[in-house]
Design a protein around this motif. Structure first.
Motif, PDB file in Angstrom:
ATOM      1  N   LEU A 158       0.793  -1.377  -0.100  1.00 50.58           N
ATOM      2  CA  LEU A 158      -0.139  -0.147  -0.773  1.00 50.58           C
ATOM      3  C   LEU A 158       0.775   1.574  -0.159  1.00 50.58           C
ATOM      4  CD1 LEU A 158      -3.210  -0.810   2.381  1.00 50.58           C
ATOM      5  CD2 LEU A 158      -3.163  -0.284  -0.120  1.00 50.58           C
ATOM      6  N   GLY A 159       2.112   1.511   1.107  1.00 53.02           N
ATOM      7  CA  GLY A 159       3.085   2.644   0.926  1.00 53.02           C
ATOM      8  C   GLY A 159       3.754   2.728  -0.810  1.00 53.02           C
ATOM      9  N   TRP A 160       4.513   1.557  -0.496  1.00 53.51           N
ATOM     10  CA  TRP A 160       4.695   1.882  -2.357  1.00 53.51           C
ATOM     11  C   TRP A 160       4.175   2.041  -4.073  1.00 53.51           C
ATOM     12  CZ3 TRP A 160       9.499   0.191  -3.845  1.00 53.51           C
ATOM     13  CH2 TRP A 160       9.050   0.305  -5.396  1.00 53.51           C
ATOM     14  N   TRP A 161       2.133   1.848  -3.176  1.00 58.08           N
ATOM     15  CA  TRP A 161       1.381   2.175  -4.679  1.00 58.08           C
ATOM     16  C   TRP A 161       0.908   3.904  -4.157  1.00 58.08           C
ATOM     17  CZ3 TRP A 161      -3.421   4.183  -3.244  1.00 58.08           C
ATOM     18  CH2 TRP A 161      -4.599   4.249  -4.278  1.00 58.08           C
ATOM     19  N   ARG A 162       0.429   4.014  -2.460  1.00 51.67           N
ATOM     20  CA  ARG A 162       0.997   5.300  -2.507  1.00 51.67           C
ATOM     21  C   ARG A 162       1.452   6.164  -3.388  1.00 51.67           C
ATOM     22  NH1 ARG A 162      -1.693   3.057   2.991  1.00 51.67           N
ATOM     23  NH2 ARG A 162      -3.617   3.584   2.421  1.00 51.67           N
ATOM     24  N   SER A 163       2.575   6.109  -3.067  1.00 51.04           N
ATOM     25  CA  SER A 163       3.467   6.931  -3.370  1.00 51.04           C
ATOM     26  C   SER A 163       3.836   7.399  -4.774  1.00 51.04           C
ATOM     27  CB  SER A 163       5.113   6.500  -3.412  1.00 51.04           C
ATOM     28  OG  SER A 163       5.414   4.949  -3.643  1.00 51.04           O
ATOM     29  N   GLY A 164       2.648   6.415  -5.952  1.00 49.30           N
ATOM     30  CA  GLY A 164       3.056   6.394  -7.066  1.00 49.30           C
ATOM     31  C   GLY A 164       3.560   5.215  -8.381  1.00 49.30           C
ATOM     32  N   ARG A 165       4.483   4.640  -7.499  1.00 47.23           N
ATOM     33  CA  ARG A 165       5.241   4.256  -8.513  1.00 47.23           C
ATOM     34  C   ARG A 165       4.493   2.838  -8.263  1.00 47.23           C
ATOM     35  NH1 ARG A 165      10.139   3.584  -3.888  1.00 47.23           N
ATOM     36  NH2 ARG A 165       8.367   3.282  -3.000  1.00 47.23           N
ATOM     37  N   PRO A 166       4.857   2.130 -10.263  1.00 49.29           N
ATOM     38  CA  PRO A 166       3.501   1.305 -10.455  1.00 49.29           C
ATOM     39  C   PRO A 166       3.729   0.115  -9.613  1.00 49.29           C
ATOM     40  CG  PRO A 166       5.772   1.490 -11.989  1.00 49.29           C
ATOM     41  CD  PRO A 166       5.577   2.789 -11.015  1.00 49.29           C
ATOM     42  N   ILE A 167       2.982  -1.160  -9.063  1.00 50.47           N
ATOM     43  CA  ILE A 167       3.189  -1.950  -8.352  1.00 50.47           C
ATOM     44  C   ILE A 167       3.961  -3.193  -9.272  1.00 50.47           C
ATOM     45  CG2 ILE A 167       2.132  -4.024  -8.096  1.00 50.47           C
ATOM     46  CD1 ILE A 167       1.110  -1.810  -5.531  1.00 50.47           C
ATOM     47  N   GLU A 168       4.213  -2.904 -10.544  1.00 52.25           N
ATOM     48  CA  GLU A 168       4.166  -3.825 -11.402  1.00 52.25           C
ATOM     49  C   GLU A 168       6.078  -3.962 -11.363  1.00 52.25           C
ATOM     50  OE1 GLU A 168       3.106  -1.483 -12.670  1.00 52.25           O
ATOM     51  OE2 GLU A 168       1.139  -3.109 -12.940  1.00 52.25           O
ATOM     52  N   SER A 169       6.641  -2.565 -10.672  1.00 50.42           N
ATOM     53  CA  SER A 169       8.124  -2.696 -11.185  1.00 50.42           C
ATOM     54  C   SER A 169       8.476  -3.213  -9.148  1.00 50.42           C
ATOM     55  CB  SER A 169       8.056  -1.008 -10.532  1.00 50.42           C
ATOM     56  OG  SER A 169       8.143  -0.379  -9.607  1.00 50.42           O
ATOM     57  N   ILE A 170       8.141  -4.089  -8.902  1.00 55.44           N
ATOM     58  CA  ILE A 170       8.234  -4.911  -7.386  1.00 55.44           C
ATOM     59  C   ILE A 170       8.351  -5.961  -7.989  1.00 55.44           C
ATOM     60  CG2 ILE A 170       7.792  -5.867  -5.435  1.00 55.44           C
ATOM     61  CD1 ILE A 170       5.830  -2.889  -4.466  1.00 55.44           C
ATOM     62  N   PHE A 171       7.580  -7.084  -9.024  1.00 59.85           N
ATOM     63  CA  PHE A 171       7.964  -8.062  -8.820  1.00 59.85           C
ATOM     64  C   PHE A 171       8.563  -8.413 -10.202  1.00 59.85           C
ATOM     65  CE2 PHE A 171       4.101  -7.382  -5.704  1.00 59.85           C
ATOM     66  CZ  PHE A 171       4.115  -8.388  -4.686  1.00 59.85           C
ATOM     67  N   SER A 172       8.922  -9.454 -10.558  1.00 58.07           N
ATOM     68  CA  SER A 172       8.641 -10.018 -12.029  1.00 58.07           C
ATOM     69  C   SER A 172       7.972  -9.560 -12.558  1.00 58.07           C
ATOM     70  CB  SER A 172       9.692 -11.179 -11.693  1.00 58.07           C
ATOM     71  OG  SER A 172      10.737 -11.006 -11.098  1.00 58.07           O
ATOM     72  N   ARG A 173       7.766 -10.600 -13.376  1.00 55.96           N
ATOM     73  CA  ARG A 173       6.271 -10.996 -13.988  1.00 55.96           C
ATOM     74  C   ARG A 173       5.508 -12.153 -13.794  1.00 55.96           C
ATOM     75  NH1 ARG A 173       7.982 -12.245 -20.077  1.00 55.96           N
ATOM     76  NH2 ARG A 173       6.546 -13.029 -20.025  1.00 55.96           N
ATOM     77  N   GLY A 174       4.889 -11.722 -12.761  1.00 53.16           N
ATOM     78  CA  GLY A 174       4.108 -12.489 -11.923  1.00 53.16           C
ATOM     79  C   GLY A 174       4.688 -12.798  -9.969  1.00 53.16           C
ATOM     80  N   ASP A 175       4.181 -13.550  -9.905  1.00 55.22           N
ATOM     81  CA  ASP A 175       4.736 -13.561  -8.712  1.00 55.22           C
ATOM     82  C   ASP A 175       5.715 -14.064  -8.340  1.00 55.22           C
ATOM     83  OD1 ASP A 175       3.183 -11.111  -7.311  1.00 55.22           O
ATOM     84  OD2 ASP A 175       1.684 -12.608  -5.868  1.00 55.22           O
ATOM     85  N   CYS A 176       5.965 -15.200  -8.631  1.00 53.83           N
ATOM     86  CA  CYS A 176       7.146 -15.909  -8.549  1.00 53.83           C
ATOM     87  C   CYS A 176       8.121 -16.279  -9.324  1.00 53.83           C
ATOM     88  CB  CYS A 176       6.805 -17.816  -8.447  1.00 53.83           C
ATOM     89  SG  CYS A 176       6.054 -17.984 -10.276  1.00 53.83           S
ATOM     90  N   GLY A 177       8.106 -15.826 -10.943  1.00 59.45           N
ATOM     91  CA  GLY A 177       9.094 -14.795 -11.494  1.00 59.45           C
ATOM     92  C   GLY A 177       9.148 -16.143 -12.466  1.00 59.45           C
ATOM     93  N   CYS A 178       8.282 -17.331 -12.439  1.00 58.45           N
ATOM     94  CA  CYS A 178       7.374 -18.724 -13.414  1.00 58.45           C
ATOM     95  C   CYS A 178       7.670 -17.786 -14.812  1.00 58.45           C
ATOM     96  CB  CYS A 178       6.963 -19.214 -12.826  1.00 58.45           C
ATOM     97  SG  CYS A 178       5.075 -18.554 -13.525  1.00 58.45           S
TER      98      CYS A 178
END
Length: 183
Positions: A158-178
């Protein structure tokens, strides 16, 4: 199991056909199901995976999964649905952020000042007004480690999202990176 068969080829010196039998017909025979499953034959139950390449290659990606004659996974369909799922995910995150109420800063039961939704001390906007819900609240009972970890992850996202940064930049494609090895 295709990875286990690939290990048998690489480290055991087996030919690929024998290695595939190690994870198909041989286990079926061991459990007494060799007449019903374990190979592709007319009249047998069939669960199949269609790969993008050699099933023993770590670079191959599952294209389709068929179980009892029904398509259960199709990569092309999955790729087409990803934008819709991402929009739904963002809507859920927005709804969660709108519903989230501040909690006591102490999760272990020792009192403490209430924090704002951003994790900082409450601003004057948050502490004014008749519908103020940032007042001191009783401390929550001690939580188990998993509960604290989930709360921490939720607060981080939630903090990351509120900062305006895209959520996608946290994870690889898919949470597990598969999907990283996917073409």
């Amino acid at each position: 199991l295709n990875v286990e068969a690939a290990k048998a080829v690489k480290y055991g010196g087996l030919d690929p056909a024998t290695a595939l039998r190690f994870v198909t017909i041989h286990p079926a025979r061991q459990i007494g199901m060799g007449e019903r499953t374990g190979s592709i034959e007319v009249g047998k139950d069939a669960d199949l995976v269609v790969w993008s390449g050699d099933p023993l290659s770590p670079l191959s990606v599952c294209q389709q999964t068929w179980i009892d004659g029904a398509l259960h996974f199709d990569r092309a369909g999955d790729l087409a649905l990803r934008p819709k799922r991402e929009r739904e995910r963002r809507e859920v995150i927005l709804a969660m952020a709108a519903e989230r109420k501040p909690r006591s800063s102490s999760r272990e039961g020792g009192g403490g000042a209430t924090r704002s939704r951003t994790g900082n001390a409450p601003s004057s906007e948050e502490t004014e007004g008749p519908e103020d819900d940032t007042t001191e609240q009783p401390a929550a009972p001690p939580q188990r480690l998993l509960g604290r970890m989930i709360d921490a992850r939720e607060a981080f996202l939630l903090g990351w999202w509120r900062s305006g940064r895209p959520i996608e930049s946290i994870f690889s494609r898919g949470d597990c990176g598969c999907a990283e090895a996917a073409p």
